[in-house]
Design a protein around this motif. Structure first.
Motif, PDB file in Angstrom:
ATOM      1  N   ALA A  18       0.837  -1.204   0.000  1.00  0.00           N
ATOM      2  CA  ALA A  18       0.000   0.000   0.000  1.00  0.00           C
ATOM      3  C   ALA A  18       0.867   1.247   0.000  1.00  0.00           C
ATOM      4  O   ALA A  18       0.602   2.213  -0.725  1.00  0.00           O
ATOM      5  N   LEU A  19       1.933   1.209   0.815  1.00  0.00           N
ATOM      6  CA  LEU A  19       2.821   2.376   0.876  1.00  0.00           C
ATOM      7  C   LEU A  19       3.521   2.609  -0.457  1.00  0.00           C
ATOM      8  O   LEU A  19       3.661   3.753  -0.901  1.00  0.00           O
ATOM      9  N   HIS A  22       1.037   3.926  -2.839  1.00  0.00           N
ATOM     10  CA  HIS A  22       0.686   5.285  -2.407  1.00  0.00           C
ATOM     11  C   HIS A  22       1.784   6.278  -2.768  1.00  0.00           C
ATOM     12  O   HIS A  22       1.505   7.377  -3.279  1.00  0.00           O
ATOM     13  N   LEU A  23       3.031   5.890  -2.536  1.00  0.00           N
ATOM     14  CA  LEU A  23       4.129   6.802  -2.851  1.00  0.00           C
ATOM     15  C   LEU A  23       4.242   7.040  -4.350  1.00  0.00           C
ATOM     16  O   LEU A  23       4.627   8.120  -4.790  1.00  0.00           O
ATOM     17  N   ALA A  26       1.229   9.443  -4.993  1.00  0.00           N
ATOM     18  CA  ALA A  26       0.967  10.547  -4.062  1.00  0.00           C
ATOM     19  C   ALA A  26       1.019  11.894  -4.766  1.00  0.00           C
ATOM     20  O   ALA A  26       0.183  12.766  -4.512  1.00  0.00           O
ATOM     21  N   ARG A  27       1.983  12.045  -5.666  1.00  0.00           N
ATOM     22  CA  ARG A  27       2.138  13.353  -6.315  1.00  0.00           C
ATOM     23  C   ARG A  27       0.899  13.692  -7.161  1.00  0.00           C
ATOM     24  O   ARG A  27       0.382  14.803  -7.123  1.00  0.00           O
ATOM     25  N   MET A  29      -2.074  12.445  -6.780  1.00  0.00           N
ATOM     26  CA  MET A  29      -3.217  12.671  -5.885  1.00  0.00           C
ATOM     27  C   MET A  29      -3.173  14.078  -5.293  1.00  0.00           C
ATOM     28  O   MET A  29      -4.206  14.733  -5.135  1.00  0.00           O
ATOM     29  N   GLU A  30      -1.957  14.498  -4.968  1.00  0.00           N
ATOM     30  CA  GLU A  30      -1.799  15.853  -4.427  1.00  0.00           C
ATOM     31  C   GLU A  30      -2.245  16.889  -5.449  1.00  0.00           C
ATOM     32  O   GLU A  30      -2.971  17.821  -5.122  1.00  0.00           O
ATOM     33  N   TYR A  33      -5.914  16.868  -5.730  1.00  0.00           N
ATOM     34  CA  TYR A  33      -6.534  17.494  -4.560  1.00  0.00           C
ATOM     35  C   TYR A  33      -6.561  19.013  -4.709  1.00  0.00           C
ATOM     36  O   TYR A  33      -7.582  19.654  -4.507  1.00  0.00           O
ATOM     37  N   TRP A  34      -5.412  19.579  -5.116  1.00  0.00           N
ATOM     38  CA  TRP A  34      -5.360  21.042  -5.234  1.00  0.00           C
ATOM     39  C   TRP A  34      -6.216  21.535  -6.390  1.00  0.00           C
ATOM     40  O   TRP A  34      -6.801  22.611  -6.335  1.00  0.00           O
TER      41      TRP A  34
ATOM     42  N   LEU B  26       4.742   8.266   6.851  1.00  0.00           N
ATOM     43  CA  LEU B  26       4.247   7.512   5.690  1.00  0.00           C
ATOM     44  C   LEU B  26       2.841   6.969   5.938  1.00  0.00           C
ATOM     45  O   LEU B  26       1.966   7.071   5.069  1.00  0.00           O
ATOM     46  N   MET B  27       2.636   6.410   7.126  1.00  0.00           N
ATOM     47  CA  MET B  27       1.310   5.859   7.411  1.00  0.00           C
ATOM     48  C   MET B  27       0.276   6.988   7.535  1.00  0.00           C
ATOM     49  O   MET B  27      -0.877   6.837   7.121  1.00  0.00           O
ATOM     50  N   SER B  29       0.396   9.718   5.887  1.00  0.00           N
ATOM     51  CA  SER B  29       0.126  10.142   4.509  1.00  0.00           C
ATOM     52  C   SER B  29      -0.855   9.191   3.836  1.00  0.00           C
ATOM     53  O   SER B  29      -1.754   9.609   3.094  1.00  0.00           O
ATOM     54  N   LEU B  30      -0.683   7.892   4.099  1.00  0.00           N
ATOM     55  CA  LEU B  30      -1.607   6.889   3.546  1.00  0.00           C
ATOM     56  C   LEU B  30      -3.030   7.151   4.068  1.00  0.00           C
ATOM     57  O   LEU B  30      -4.003   7.111   3.306  1.00  0.00           O
ATOM     58  N   ALA B  33      -4.525  10.121   2.361  1.00  0.00           N
ATOM     59  CA  ALA B  33      -5.012   9.809   1.010  1.00  0.00           C
ATOM     60  C   ALA B  33      -6.352   9.082   1.080  1.00  0.00           C
ATOM     61  O   ALA B  33      -7.236   9.329   0.261  1.00  0.00           O
ATOM     62  N   PRO B  38      -4.751  16.080   1.200  1.00  0.00           N
ATOM     63  CA  PRO B  38      -3.530  16.102   0.379  1.00  0.00           C
ATOM     64  C   PRO B  38      -2.430  15.240   1.001  1.00  0.00           C
ATOM     65  O   PRO B  38      -1.971  15.543   2.108  1.00  0.00           O
ATOM     66  N   PRO B  39      -2.001  14.168   0.345  1.00  0.00           N
ATOM     67  CA  PRO B  39      -1.065  13.236   0.969  1.00  0.00           C
ATOM     68  C   PRO B  39       0.338  13.799   1.214  1.00  0.00           C
ATOM     69  O   PRO B  39       0.908  13.596   2.289  1.00  0.00           O
ATOM     70  N   LEU B  40       0.868  14.507   0.245  1.00  0.00           N
ATOM     71  CA  LEU B  40       2.240  15.010   0.395  1.00  0.00           C
ATOM     72  C   LEU B  40       2.323  16.113   1.448  1.00  0.00           C
ATOM     73  O   LEU B  40       3.246  16.142   2.258  1.00  0.00           O
ATOM     74  N   LYS B  41       1.349  16.985   1.427  1.00  0.00           N
ATOM     75  CA  LYS B  41       1.343  18.071   2.419  1.00  0.00           C
ATOM     76  C   LYS B  41       1.235  17.484   3.828  1.00  0.00           C
ATOM     77  O   LYS B  41       1.950  17.903   4.742  1.00  0.00           O
ATOM     78  N   MET B  43       2.103  14.506   4.761  1.00  0.00           N
ATOM     79  CA  MET B  43       3.331  13.767   5.070  1.00  0.00           C
ATOM     80  C   MET B  43       4.430  14.719   5.560  1.00  0.00           C
ATOM     81  O   MET B  43       5.087  14.452   6.580  1.00  0.00           O
ATOM     82  N   LEU B 105      11.238  12.802  -0.313  1.00  0.00           N
ATOM     83  CA  LEU B 105      10.139  12.092  -0.984  1.00  0.00           C
ATOM     84  C   LEU B 105       9.037  13.051  -1.417  1.00  0.00           C
ATOM     85  O   LEU B 105       8.410  12.864  -2.464  1.00  0.00           O
ATOM     86  N   GLY B 106       8.814  14.059  -0.596  1.00  0.00           N
ATOM     87  CA  GLY B 106       7.682  14.950  -0.859  1.00  0.00           C
ATOM     88  C   GLY B 106       8.043  16.208  -1.606  1.00  0.00           C
ATOM     89  O   GLY B 106       7.164  17.013  -1.890  1.00  0.00           O
ATOM     90  N   SER B 107       9.324  16.382  -1.916  1.00  0.00           N
ATOM     91  CA  SER B 107       9.698  17.622  -2.592  1.00  0.00           C
ATOM     92  C   SER B 107       9.198  17.591  -4.022  1.00  0.00           C
ATOM     93  O   SER B 107       8.837  16.550  -4.559  1.00  0.00           O
ATOM     94  N   ASN B 108       9.219  18.737  -4.665  1.00  0.00           N
ATOM     95  CA  ASN B 108       8.642  18.861  -6.011  1.00  0.00           C
ATOM     96  C   ASN B 108       9.503  18.240  -7.094  1.00  0.00           C
ATOM     97  O   ASN B 108       9.036  17.969  -8.174  1.00  0.00           O
ATOM     98  N   ARG B 109      10.778  18.113  -6.837  1.00  0.00           N
ATOM     99  CA  ARG B 109      11.661  17.541  -7.859  1.00  0.00           C
ATOM    100  C   ARG B 109      11.719  16.032  -7.721  1.00  0.00           C
ATOM    101  O   ARG B 109      11.736  15.531  -6.642  1.00  0.00           O
TER     102      ARG B 109
END
Lengths: 164, 109
Positions: A18-19, A22-23, A26-27, A29-30, A33-34, B26-27, B29-30, B33, B38-41, B43, B105-109
């Protein structure tokens, strides 16, 4: 013992899978969302604009006829034309004060279409060319000497006249 | 032997702090979702907020540490004091490493 371990591994695998999924997503989905939030804001703004427009529309001054003008064409002398204008104005003046949106176009035309007028001792037949329904309503009439056997009055609803 | 046990404690603290921050973020963030958040925000926010809790969880409560500090300062057992500081530093490093991983992991790049 082995079964418990199996269950534990299964749940661990589930969580790991799942992780991982999800990873991966995630981008996206984000972003979605926005985008959804932006669309919500847009919807709110549009709804407010619509409500304001509807309120403005409801409060608008009712488009009423303030004046009626008659334009006469035809091979008739000026005195007769003036008299015919006066007579046609008398009839069309009943439209003044009426709400434009509520008027039946056919009935407005029928007020003057194929109507027989008498002026300067002669009979004339008026035909409505077109009508502009507006606060300053305009009738365009073609007038010609009435045939001897013409009975006058409205000979049915007009076919060729136009209303603007 | 004592030194080996200390190194084990150091590594354990580091890994616990890292795991608390990584796993929690991580959990969380899951869960976000699943709840249409918003998952990344979420997280990134959790990683920042959990850093201090990861530290506390890795140290196993604060009273023992405070007592050791007291004994170290008042009893002049500076070796214990340094050990505790190293353990706290190790926990902090673990929590911060988890935070950095989550940021990457959550950065834009």
């Amino acid at each position: 013992m082995r079964a418990a371990r199996g269950w534990g591994l299964l749940f661990l695998g589930l969580l790991a899978g799942a992780l991982a999924v999800h990873l991966c997503h995630a981008r996206r989905m984000e972003e979605l969302y926005w985008e959804k939030e932006r669309l919500k804001v847009d919807l709110l703004e549009t709804s407010e604009r619509l409500a304001r427009s509807e309120a403005l529309w409801a409060d608008r001054p009712g488009g009423k006829i303030c004046s009626v003008e008659i334009a006469i064409e035809g091979e008739i002398d000026d005195y007769a034309k003036l008299e015919l204008e006066r007579l046609a104005n008398e009839i069309a003046a009943t439209l003044i004060g009426g709400t434009i949106g509520e008027l039946e176009a056919d009935l407005v035309i029928a007020l003057l279409h194929r109507r027989k007028f008498s002026a300067e001792g002669k009979d004339y037949l008026a035909v409505v060319n077109w009508v502009v329904l507006a606060p300053q309503t305009l009738f365009s009439l073609s007038v010609s000497p009435a045939p001897a056997d013409s009975s006058g009055g409205n000979g049915g609803l007009p076919g060729g006249a136009a209303v603007f | 032997m004592d030194r080996e046990r200390f190194l084990v404690t150091l590594l354990l603290t580091f890994c616990v702090a890292l795991g608390v921050n990584l796993g929690g973020s991580l959990m969380g963030s899951l869960g976000a979702a699943l709840m249409h958040r918003p998952p990344l925000k979420t997280m990134l926010q959790l990683a920042d907020e959990l850093k201090i809790w990861a530290l506390v969880a890795a140290l196993g409560g604060t009273f023992a540490v405070i007592r050791t500090f007291e004994a170290g300062v008042l009893g002049r057992q500076f070796a214990d004091l340094v050990r505790q500081l190293l353990i706290i530093g190790s926990a902090f490093l673990g929590a911060h490493l988890g935070y950095l991983i989550i940021i990457s992991l959550g950065s834009n790049r």
